[in-house]
Structure formats: C-alpha cells, structure tokens
Design an enzyme around this catalytic site. Structure first.
Site, PDB file in Angstrom:
ATOM      1  N   TYR A  52      84.395 -59.493  -3.735  1.00 50.84           N
ATOM      2  CA  TYR A  52      84.537 -58.343  -4.635  1.00 50.84           C
ATOM      3  C   TYR A  52      83.746 -58.563  -5.918  1.00 50.84           C
ATOM      4  O   TYR A  52      83.001 -57.683  -6.366  1.00 50.84           O
ATOM      5  CB  TYR A  52      86.017 -58.133  -4.951  1.00 50.84           C
TER       6      TYR A  52
ATOM      7  N   ASN B 194      83.755 -62.084 -14.876  1.00 56.94           N
ATOM      8  CA  ASN B 194      84.790 -63.120 -14.882  1.00 56.94           C
ATOM      9  C   ASN B 194      84.577 -64.111 -13.740  1.00 56.94           C
ATOM     10  O   ASN B 194      83.853 -63.833 -12.786  1.00 56.94           O
ATOM     11  CB  ASN B 194      86.183 -62.493 -14.746  1.00 56.94           C
TER      12      ASN B 194
END
Length: 259
Positions: A162, A154
C-alpha cells in the site's frame, strides 16, 4: 478583488471514483454545493445511488455510475457515460483505492495481492487521467486530484505494498503535471492522515486514538470534510497556477496504527 469566482464550479462536471462513502462522498457533496455536476462512481451501485439521490434532493445535480476500476472497460464506460450525460468533464477525483495496511507482511502475502493493489491504486488512476485529458483540453479547464496517503512518506511494518503504491502516485502526479500542463490541465495529489471513515472505525480504539494523536499538534483525527476541503481547493479556479503538488492533510503531525 472579485472573490466570487474563486471557488465557483458552476457548469463544470466532476467525476469522483469511490464516491459513495467516506472521503469520496464528502468530495461529491462539497463539489455539488459549489455548483458542479457530480458523477458518483463506485462499485457499490446501491450506495452510489443513495449518495447521488441525497445530492439531488439537496438541490445539486448528480448521477451514479457503476465502476470497478480494475476493469478497463468500466473506466472507459464511466467517462463515456459522463460525457453523454453532461457534455464535458472538467474535474476528476481519483479517490478509489485499497490495500491491506498493517496486513502486508512479505512473509504472508502473495504476488497477486501486490499486483492487485497497484492495479487499483496506480494503474486505474493513470488510465483515468489518460481518458479524461482530451475532454478537459476540449473544455478549456482541467483539474485532476489523486488520492495519496501519509503512508507514502511514513515507514511502518506490514504495509510495503500500500505504501509503495501511494508513493508511486506522488511521483506519477508530479511527472504528469509536465505532460498535461501545456493543455491547461492541472494535476495534484492529497495525502490524508488518519481520518474518521468506516475503514478506520473497524480498528480504532480509544487507546489507539490517543497514541495516534501523540505526535499530532491539532489534537483530533481528521473528518472527511477536512480532506474534501483540500480537494475543493485543487478543483476550483483559485488554484489555477498550482500543479504537480502533493499536500498532506494531517493535523500537522503523523498518525500511525502501531502503538
């Protein structure tokens, strides 16, 4: 066709990092239910002991081992203690990880924060793979499952650290499959979508959940057992010719924290 052995983990030993709670706990419980000896590894020893005791009380076999994955000596100790107790390691679940998802604006964070996330999410996984591989080769059975994330594919704001660490896990997994395959060691990764864990509950509201499900065909968020089931598939003999794969468990869609 004899299906009795497809998911049989009897006599095998599984190490699960971050196993005290959430998805890690579900992985521990599911492996024990299918016959594996389970090592619940976590930096929260009280919670790890609680999970291990619950497994034993329900007829499984488990021990808890304290492990801070940021310390190499702790990783070595985890593997050494497991082998001392059970004699072998056949399954490794690299579940532990962290990061400031949604809180990683490059205008605000320090380089040390970036470094720590990679040390936790990538370096510790690579090191544990290195440590368990000789034991898996000796046992004649090896399955390593790494925890990735939907964030690895994404694109969202304030999550670059992250997300990039999880993308690194995907590619690391695919490449290590070539190194470990000749020794009959399989390595795969799982990328969960939004799953109802304690971490998600700290930010989840009914409005946010509705927005997250807008692009999710199966109209619910994931449960820890949904993710643990995919981990079970990769750990078990049924996936004996599956390696270097990244599977996304996400209800068929995408869930993000932005509205």
């Amino acid at each position: 066709m004899d299906t009795s052995k497809h998911f049989d983990l009897e006599g095998k030993t599984a190490v699960v990092t971050g196993g005290a709670d959430g998805i890690g706990k579900a992985c521990c419980e599911m492996r024990a239910a299918y016959g594996a000896n389970v090592v619940v590894s976590d930096y929260d020893m009280e919670a790890a002991e609680k999970t291990s005791k619950s497994i034993n009380n329900n007829g499984g076999t488990s021990i808890a081992i304290d492990c801070n994955v940021l310390k190499d000596e702790a990783l070595v100790n985890l593997i050494d203690k497991t082998v001392d107790k059970f004699g072998s390691i056949e399954i490794l679940v690299n579940n532990v990880g962290g990061g400031g998802a949604g809180k990683e604006s490059p205008y605000d964070i320090e380089v040390e924060q970036f470094k720590k996330v990679f040390e936790m999410n990538v370096f510790s996984m690579w090191r544990l793979c290195q440590l368990v591989a000789p034991h898996m080769k000796k046992a004649g059975y090896g399955s390593i499952i790494n925890m990735s994330s939907m964030a690895s594919i994404n694109k969202s704001p304030a999550i670059s650290v992250y997300a990039s660490s999880k993308a690194a896990i995907n590619h690391m997994t695919r490449n290590l499959a070539f190194d470990y395959g000749p020794d009959d060691i399989r390595i795969n990764a799982i990328g969960p979508g939004a799953t109802k864990t304690h971490a998600l509950s700290t930010v989840l509201t009914p409005e946010l959940e509705k927005a997250m499900l807008k692009h999710t065909p199966i109209k619910r968020l994931g449960e820890s057992e949904d993710i643990a089931g995919a981990f079970l598939y990769f750990a078990a003999p049924i996936s004996s010719w599956t390696s270097g794969q990244v599977i996304l468990i996400n209800g068929g869609g995408e869930q993000t924290l932005d509205m």
